[in-house]
Design an enzyme around this catalytic site. Structure first.
Site, short mmCIF file in Angstrom:
data_model
loop_
_atom_site.label_atom_id
_atom_site.label_comp_id
_atom_site.label_asym_id
_atom_site.label_seq_id
_atom_site.Cartn_x
_atom_site.Cartn_y
_atom_site.Cartn_z
N LYS A 125 0.81 -1.21 0.00
CA LYS A 125 0.00 0.00 0.00
C LYS A 125 0.85 1.27 0.00
O LYS A 125 0.32 2.37 0.02
CB LYS A 125 -0.95 -0.01 1.20
CG LYS A 125 -1.95 -1.18 1.14
CD LYS A 125 -2.82 -1.22 2.39
CE LYS A 125 -3.78 -2.40 2.36
NZ LYS A 125 -3.10 -3.71 2.44
N LYS A 160 -8.18 1.76 6.08
CA LYS A 160 -7.70 0.39 6.24
C LYS A 160 -6.28 0.43 6.79
O LYS A 160 -5.55 1.43 6.61
CB LYS A 160 -7.74 -0.37 4.92
CG LYS A 160 -7.03 0.31 3.75
CD LYS A 160 -7.29 -0.44 2.45
CE LYS A 160 -6.69 0.30 1.25
NZ LYS A 160 -6.96 -0.41 -0.02
N ARG A 210 -8.37 -8.30 -10.02
CA ARG A 210 -7.02 -8.77 -9.73
C ARG A 210 -6.35 -9.14 -11.05
O ARG A 210 -6.84 -10.00 -11.79
CB ARG A 210 -7.07 -9.97 -8.79
CG ARG A 210 -5.79 -10.81 -8.68
CD ARG A 210 -4.54 -10.01 -8.28
NE ARG A 210 -4.66 -9.31 -7.04
CZ ARG A 210 -4.33 -9.84 -5.85
NH1 ARG A 210 -3.90 -11.08 -5.78
NH2 ARG A 210 -4.43 -9.11 -4.76
N ARG A 224 -13.41 -9.60 -9.05
CA ARG A 224 -13.95 -10.09 -7.78
C ARG A 224 -15.04 -9.12 -7.32
O ARG A 224 -14.77 -7.94 -7.07
CB ARG A 224 -12.84 -10.20 -6.74
CG ARG A 224 -11.68 -11.09 -7.20
CD ARG A 224 -10.46 -10.96 -6.31
NE ARG A 224 -9.94 -9.59 -6.32
CZ ARG A 224 -8.95 -9.17 -5.55
NH1 ARG A 224 -8.36 -10.01 -4.72
NH2 ARG A 224 -8.53 -7.93 -5.60
N ARG A 232 -15.83 -5.33 0.57
CA ARG A 232 -14.59 -6.08 0.40
C ARG A 232 -14.82 -7.18 -0.64
O ARG A 232 -15.73 -7.99 -0.50
CB ARG A 232 -14.13 -6.67 1.73
CG ARG A 232 -13.89 -5.60 2.77
CD ARG A 232 -13.63 -6.21 4.13
NE ARG A 232 -14.76 -7.02 4.59
CZ ARG A 232 -14.74 -7.76 5.70
NH1 ARG A 232 -13.64 -7.80 6.43
NH2 ARG A 232 -15.79 -8.46 6.05
N ASP A 272 -4.42 -4.70 -7.91
CA ASP A 272 -5.85 -4.55 -7.74
C ASP A 272 -6.29 -3.24 -8.37
O ASP A 272 -5.68 -2.18 -8.11
CB ASP A 272 -6.22 -4.56 -6.25
CG ASP A 272 -5.88 -5.89 -5.59
OD1 ASP A 272 -5.84 -6.90 -6.30
OD2 ASP A 272 -5.65 -5.91 -4.36
N GLU A 280 -3.66 -1.29 -5.17
CA GLU A 280 -2.58 -2.01 -4.49
C GLU A 280 -1.71 -2.71 -5.51
O GLU A 280 -2.17 -3.11 -6.58
CB GLU A 280 -3.14 -3.06 -3.51
CG GLU A 280 -3.83 -2.47 -2.29
CD GLU A 280 -4.17 -3.53 -1.25
OE1 GLU A 280 -3.60 -4.65 -1.32
OE2 GLU A 280 -5.00 -3.25 -0.37
N ASN A 282 0.55 -6.00 -5.12
CA ASN A 282 0.82 -7.08 -4.19
C ASN A 282 2.06 -7.86 -4.61
O ASN A 282 2.07 -8.48 -5.68
CB ASN A 282 -0.39 -8.02 -4.12
CG ASN A 282 -1.63 -7.31 -3.61
OD1 ASN A 282 -1.80 -7.15 -2.41
ND2 ASN A 282 -2.48 -6.86 -4.53
#
Length: 318
Positions: A125, A160, A210, A224, A232, A272, A280, A282
């Site tokens: 992040k 978050k 994703r 998603r 979420r 994401d 994000e 990852n």
């Protein structure tokens, strides 16, 4: 070429193989004739400049409940491995950071995936903030006045934890929200580091995509969609996955960040994207490979191992 591959992961006995990206990578490695070794992060040691681990030989099969056969434990110098997969799940805490420091001491002849120094230097992040033009407005802080000013400018926001994972402790805060004071207090006593405050993206209801990049190239994606009455989209939080292609905006995002991922030695990355906004990057233990294949997409484990083997060949020929 047959390689010795050590995988640093949470215990393989406890994983759910149907959606586990690490397991997909192990299946493909075994199919290529590579020798597999398994160890958990607590078995990693450093003494006199040698990085060692208590490992077990590993055989895998795609059968839930009978998916792994482990041999007897044996301590080895990890420099004997051609490849180390760093695949334990977050949290990205001091234990995780310590593991990156230890694996960074391995010689160049042992390829660590992803590059441990760059994993440490690219918190998911924070690394994304290198690309502000691709992101929604974002604030990193734990200062209440800063958050209130940000809310006044942008309206509804998402709060978050900076080093959270799996959708845990992600909250939407409305422009006029009587819960904000209590939420601020809760975050203050729970998280010592700064938090992420981001403009809320209403089209999250249509999905959080994703996208998997291998050596900087986007090779597959799933969309998603959050469960009813949830913001979420993580599948572990009830999000539903569907096959998805990339939009022109998403290809632009990948083209922008891809060269930097390659430069940093980040071979397997999951980003994401919500409504054309990068949220994000990852790099610790990105997931999604099995879901992409299950929904009719390519088997990205093949692409990952093609990239790894190419890197190893380059090192061996140097």
């Amino acid at each position: 070429m047959a390689l010795t591959v050590a995988v640093q992961m949470d215990s393989i006995r406890a994983i759910r193989i149907a959606g586990d990206t690490t397991f997909a990578l192990l299946l493909e490695a075994q199919a290529r004739g590579h020798r597999l070794l398994h160890y958990t992060p607590d078995r990693l040691s450093l003494q006199n400049g040698r990085v060692t681990a208590r490992v077990e030989t590993l055989t895998v099969q795609d059968v839930e409940g009978a998916h792994a056969v482990l041999g007897a434990p044996d301590r080895i110098d990890l420099s004997e491995a051609d490849v180390v997969l760093m695949r334990q799940d977050p949290p990205f805490d001091m234990a995780y950071i310590t593991a990156t420091h230890m694996l960074e001491r391995l010689p160049a002849s042992t390829l660590v995936v992803n590059n441990p120094a760059e994993v440490r230097n690219a918190p998911e992040k924070l690394f994304v903030l290198d690309f502000p033009a691709l992101m929604p407005p974002t604030l990193i802080t734990r200062d209440k006045a800063e958050i209130e000013a940000f809310r006044a400018e942008h309206g509804a926001v998402v709060m978050k934890p900076l080093h959270g994972h799996g959708g845990a402790a992600v909250f939407r805060v409305l422009p006029e929200d009587a819960n904000f004071g209590s939420m601020f207090d809760l975050f203050s006593v729970t998280f010592r580091e700064q938090w992420v405050v981001q403009r809320f993206l209403p089209r999250i209801t249509e999905g959080d995509k994703r996208i998997i990049l291998v050596d900087g190239e986007p090779l597959g994606a799933i969309n998603r969609v959050p469960a009813l009455n949830d913001i979420r989209s993580n599948m572990v939080r009830g999000g539903a996955a569907a096959a998805s292609d990339l939009t022109p905006r998403e290809r632009e995002i990948c083209a922008t960040i891809g060269p930097e991922l390659r430069r940093r030695g980040l071979i397997l990355v999951g980003i994401d994207v919500i409504d054309g906004n990068l949220t994000e990057i990852n790099v610790t233990s990105p997931t999604g490979i099995r879901a992409i294949k299950r929904l009719g997409g390519p088997d990205l484990a093949v692409s990952v191992w093609d990239a790894i083997e190419a890197r190893v060949s380059t090192v061996l020929s140097a």
